[in-house]
Scaffold this active site. Structure first.
Site: not given
Ligand code: IMP
Length: 173
Positions: A101, A163
């Site tokens: 994300d 999940r």
């Molecule tokens: P980042 O550090 O913002 O890239 O977040 C990554 C982590 O956030 C992922 O490994 C997920 O655990 C969680 N995450 C981000 N977007 C989603 C989503 O749409 N659904 C569920 N978990 C998410």
């Protein structure tokens, strides 16, 4: 009640996993590969991907990160809850994520793994969610690219639920 809309069904997930597994198998032909799954979300994706790799030597390990400070998330607020056990010094490493994300979690994990001195680190994600990207992360392999939205199923959770769903849904609260 939350509203769920299907984003990618079971058959399409398997088609995409096969496609990515074939590319990875080609890219790492004749080499040993260490897959590092990011818990908990990547457990199903890693299980499916690993079984489709046509490589002689594949090792598997897991990492778990958690982020603190719900309002402002930065790579500094990410804490490692579980580290790897395998020695990755001089090895080719592929980090396997459920969804990228902002990219801050991966940036932190890659930085951590780089400290062990691997030969290479690449990234494979089930979903590349692009709109909120903050960290300059190279996503080397992705099954699906979406712009935005909150997704659940096939490893992805909302408050630890969903999940186990066999396909991926967009969830609207
Ligand atoms: P980042 O550090 O913002 O890239 O977040 C990554 C982590 O956030 C992922 O490994 C997920 O655990 C969680 N995450 C981000 N977007 C989603 C989503 O749409 N659904 C569920 N978990 C998410």
């Amino acid at each position: 009640m939350p509203e769920f809309t299907s984003v990618i069904n079971k058959d399409e997930i398997q088609r995409q996993v096969s496609r990515v597994a074939a590319t990875i198998s080609k890219d790492y032909q004749g080499r040993e590969l260490v897959l590092i799954g990011v818990l908990k979300g990547a457990f199903l994706f890693l299980a499916d991907l690993a079984r489709q790799l046509k490589l002689e030597k594949v090792k598997i390990d897991f990492l778990q990160a958690s982020s603190y400070g719900a309002d402002i998330v930065s790579s500094e607020t990410i804490v490692l809850k579980k580290d790897i056990d395998i020695d990755i010094h001089g090895k080719d490493v592929l980090v396997v994520e459920d969804i990228v994300d902002t990219g801050l979690t991966l940036a932190h994990l890659i930085n951590h793994l780089a400290g062990f001195g691997p030969k290479s680190i690449k990234v494979c994600t089930m979903i590349d969610k692009s709109e909120r990207r903050q960290a300059a992360i190279d996503v080397d392999y992705a099954c699906l690219t979406v712009e935005k939205g909150f997704l659940v199923g096939y490893g992805l959770d909302y408050a630890e639920n969903y999940r186990n769903l066999p396909e991926i849904y967009h969830m609207k609260l």
